[in-house]
Scaffold this active site. Structure first.
Site, mmCIF file in Angstrom:
data_model
loop_
_atom_site.group_PDB
_atom_site.id
_atom_site.type_symbol
_atom_site.label_atom_id
_atom_site.label_comp_id
_atom_site.label_asym_id
_atom_site.label_seq_id
_atom_site.Cartn_x
_atom_site.Cartn_y
_atom_site.Cartn_z
ATOM 1 C CE LYS A 182 -8.272 12.834 8.489
ATOM 2 N NZ LYS A 182 -8.236 11.829 7.429
HETATM 3 C C1 LIG Z 1 -7.286 10.764 7.410
HETATM 4 C C2 LIG Z 1 -7.601 9.495 6.742
HETATM 5 C C3 LIG Z 1 -6.895 8.301 7.022
HETATM 6 C C4 LIG Z 1 -5.708 8.257 7.940
HETATM 7 O O1 LIG Z 1 -6.041 8.470 9.299
HETATM 8 P P1 LIG Z 1 -4.910 8.869 10.350
HETATM 9 O O2 LIG Z 1 -5.650 9.253 11.575
HETATM 10 O O3 LIG Z 1 -4.170 10.037 9.751
HETATM 11 O O4 LIG Z 1 -4.028 7.699 10.541
HETATM 12 C C5 LIG Z 1 -7.300 7.138 6.404
HETATM 13 N N1 LIG Z 1 -8.328 7.129 5.528
HETATM 14 C C6 LIG Z 1 -9.021 8.249 5.230
HETATM 15 C C7 LIG Z 1 -10.125 8.168 4.240
HETATM 16 C C8 LIG Z 1 -8.693 9.469 5.827
HETATM 17 O O5 LIG Z 1 -9.379 10.580 5.522
#
Ligand SMILES: *Cc1c(COP(=O)(O)O)cnc(C)c1O
Length: 492
Positions: free
Chosen positions: A130
């Site tokens: 993120k």
């Molecule tokens: C947010 C997240 C996901 C999922 O990603 P999306 O964009 O919501 O599909 C997968 N793994 C981790 C570690 C995350 O923080």
């Protein structure tokens, strides 16, 4: 570049279109839809060849300038240069170059011409992918707000990764405050320490006495009070934010270009998926002309997306039917970005998209399988967009973490393990399969300990974060108290 809503009536599409900067600080379109470009910008083979040598920051500039046409190019170049540095993405493993920002690691080359590669997206400040988008968002927000001499108060709820990525992106930024709600004593010790140890005066951590849904309901209640929202200049940075999606498009290009020497070579991606934000960026990269072969969505026990890509039936789950798993950032019952893909799948028909997602609200889903009584037959077109899927369970996760440690000598996190498990089921001769590493193992140490009998390694600087002083307030789930707290701290 003009943007349209996925729910725009055919007649209204052109009159309601907006520019990148207009939608940057907003969330949903007024009609309840999500924003997408009116047409995807295209890349040529010559561009791809030229981009192969670029640094991550320069590549990000080249891609972003196609979407953010209303930001002066020199400013955009400065923003990407400031965001994608080896100082920000410094948590690379031994043997990986931090300066590559999202370094690739070949895990296995099969005798039959298969190849399994890991792309590290989690070397930023909060050890999850993120950061890739959120760090850019922090700099974009600060830049835009300074131009308008405006302020923004970001208000959200988190169960872990999003909240900490947002706080680390916005800390110390002029004109921005972050009010982040989390369920009191429900996050892991590491996640709690990561957020609560921030001492910056513009970061407000609020621990709500309740579960995540209580915190989320408070965000909804406060956001539904439109006069309050306007007066307090409240905004969000949730996963439907368009700038976040665009920033994520960049690493698909980086992954493809780093794994290949010519544009005839085939690459697929497997993406640990929850809200469909990450893989939606892969879809957009593919629509722009990046030669991606397959996009494989990997889910955990919460398999709403896997069910759709196998059957054409989209059936959201109720909160009570959502499993709490050891890959918690994928414990999603309703994928908030899915509407962007469906809009393309139904031929960019806003009326149709609106009807389908109204059916999600009224009937809990829709069915595009083409069977008698279904809502359409577009499922037959899914393969044309390259989508495939698979699912992984807690048992699979533990086994995969063990296998990867034994076979390749690295420790992966639980979400990435879901990705590797599903990727292995989708290997094809002659096609490089890149698995996106969405977090580092240290964040989910409890499960690593179960799988390996030892702790995950912590990157430098994270050794004792649980011992740092913490700054947070505890509050009951009381909307009026929440509003009073925000107003007192913004002075607005
Ligand atoms: C947010 C997240 C996901 C999922 O990603 P999306 O964009 O919501 O599909 C997968 N793994 C981790 C570690 C995350 O923080």
């Amino acid at each position: 570049m003009q943007y349209v809503s996925t729910r725009a009536a055919a007649s209204a599409a052109s009159s309601s279109s907006q520019q990148f900067s207009d939608i940057l600080l907003g969330g949903l379109a007024v009609d309840g839809g999500l924003f997408l470009p009116s047409a995807y910008p295209q890349v040529t083979g010559a561009e791809l060849d030229a981009w192969r040598q670029l640094s991550y920051a320069d590549l990000a500039f080249e891609i972003l300038r196609k979407f953010a046409t209303d930001i002066p190019e020199a400013d955009l170049r400065a923003l990407t240069a400031k965001t994608y540095t080896k100082e920000v993405y410094k948590n690379a493993r031994k043997g990986e170059k931090a300066s590559q920002i999202t370094p690739l690691r070949v895990l296995e080359e099969g005798d039959n011409g298969t190849k399994l590669v890991l792309q590290a997206l989690s070397n930023g400040p909060t050890l999850a992918f993120k950061d890739m988008a959120m760090q850019l968002l922090g700099n974009l927000f600060e830049y835009t707000l300074a131009k308008q001499d405006a302020q923004l108060n970001i208000f959200g709820a988190t169960s872990g990764d999003t909240g900490s990525a947002a706080e680390y992106a916005m800390r110390g930024k002029k004109g921005i405050r972050v009010f982040m709600l989390s369920p009191h004593k429900k996050m892991s010790a590491f996640q709690t320490a990561q957020m609560f140890s921030l001492q910056d005066p513009n970061i407000f951590n609020i621990a709500i006495e309740g579960v995540f849904d209580d915190a989320q309901d408070m965000v909804k209640a406060v956001s539904n009070d439109l006069p309050f929202k306007a007066k307090q200049k409240i905004g969000t940075v949730n996963s439907i934010n368009w700038a976040r999606v665009v920033a994520q498009v960049v690493y698909y290009f980086r992954g493809y270009l780093s794994a290949t020497t010519s544009n005839d070579q085939k690459v697929s991606f497997t993406v640990p998926s929850g809200n469909f934000g990450n893989i939606c960026a892969g879809h957009i990269a593919r629509m722009m002309g990046l030669p991606i072969d397959k996009l494989v969505a990997a889910t955990n026990e919460n398999d709403v997306l896997d069910e759709f890509f196998r059957t054409g039936v989209y059936r959201v789950r109720k909160s009570a039917e959502t499993y709490h798993t050891s890959s918690p950032s994928m414990d999603i019952s309703k994928a908030s970005n899915f509407e962007r893909f469906i809009y393309d799948l139904v031929g960019r028909d806003g009326d149709r998209t609106r009807a389908l997602f109204q059916k999600v609200e009224s009937h809990g889903g829709f069915d595009l399988s083409g069977k008698p009584g279904s809502d359409g037959d577009e499922f037959k077109l899914v393969a044309k967009y390259g989508f495939k899927s698979g699912k992984s369970t807690h048992e699979d996760r533990l086994n995969t973490i063990r296998d990867v440690a034994d076979d390749y000598g690295i420790v992966i996190d639980t979400h990435t393990a879901d990705g590797i498990k599903v990727a292995r089921e989708n290997l094809e001769p002659g096609v490089t399969m890149i698995v996106l590493e969405t977090a580092l193992a240290a964040k989910f140490n409890e499960t690593i300990l179960d799988a390996l009998g030892e702790d995950a390694e912590r990157p430098e600087g994270f050794e004792n974060i649980e011992d740092l002083p913490q700054k947070f307030v505890v509050m009951p789930p009381d909307v009026e108290k929440m509003k009073a707290y925000i107003a007192a701290n913004t002075g607005l």
